[in-house]
Design a protein around this motif. Structure first.
Motif: not given
Lengths: 112, 112
Positions: B31-32, B34, B36, B38, B43-44, B46, B89, B93, B99-100, B102-104
């Protein structure tokens, strides 16, 4: 404003040695805290997350453990490192609800 | 089972043109969402997010589109700039989760 600190930036350890990576967050209270690993050429894999002091959820079976001794401190540990533990380790924090996670700069861990 | 997929490992775009990064997900309970960005050895960061109750969210040069029926998410960057060269990325969620997933990642290169 909130900041996240993660150290060390790089670490070279022999196989079988212990590990302790530390992450601290400033400027917020009761954050959710996360440890991720990014293997070479791969996405981000969630290892552990915590919604409060002493509360740790483990996402994958592995050689690592996590602890949250204080509200804004998250520690990643191992008693004996394996070669497969090499990677880029990232700590992140977020507030509750539909809020993004914010990442530290990561620790590059090389196991020899 | 990869629940969040970025099928293009890399993308090259000319400076000034539009960059379109794509992401597919399999679970309708997300439902959420995002995005990012990098850079190497960092670090990634947002970029932008969208709730499942919306189909578009815009922030400056960045726009995220959500097509729930197709379970597809995209990030548009226009105009593309050299500093946009990075790995992107997408993340999703689960409803009510902390927790999230992530894609590759997709490596975007902006050519002058």
């Amino acid at each position: 404003s909130q900041t996240i600190h993660q150290w060390p930036a790089t670490l070279v350890q022999p196989v079988g040695s212990p590990l302790s990576l530390e992450c601290t967050v400033e400027g917020t209270s009761n954050p959710n805290l996360y440890w991720y690993r990014q293997a070479a050429g791969r996405g981000l894999q969630l290892l552990f997350y915590s919604v409060g002091i002493g509360q740790i959820s483990s996402e994958v079976p592995q050689n690592l453990s996590a602890s949250r001794p204080q509200d804004r401190q998250f520690i990643l540990s191992s008693k004996k490192l394996l070669l497969s533990d090499s990677g880029f380790y990232l700590c992140a924090w977020s507030l509750q609800g539909n809020q993004p996670q914010h990442f530290g700069d990561g620790t590059r861990l090389s196991i020899l | 089972d990869q629940q969040v997929k970025q099928n293009s490992p890399s993308l090259s775009v000319q400076e000034g043109r539009i960059s379109i990064l794509n992401c597919d997900y399999t679970n309708s309970m997300f439902d959420y969402f995002l995005w990012y960005k990098k850079y190497p050895a960092e670090g990634p960061t947002f970029l932008i997010s969208i709730s499942s109750i919306k189909d578009k969210n815009e922030d400056g040069r960045f726009t995220v589109f959500l097509n729930k029926s197709a379970k597809h998410l995209s990030l548009h960057i226009v105009p593309s700039q050299p500093g946009d060269s990075a790995v992107y990325f997408c993340a999703s969620r689960f409803q009510g989760a902390q927790k999230l997933v992530f894609g590759q990642g997709t490596r975007l290169t902006i050519n002058p």
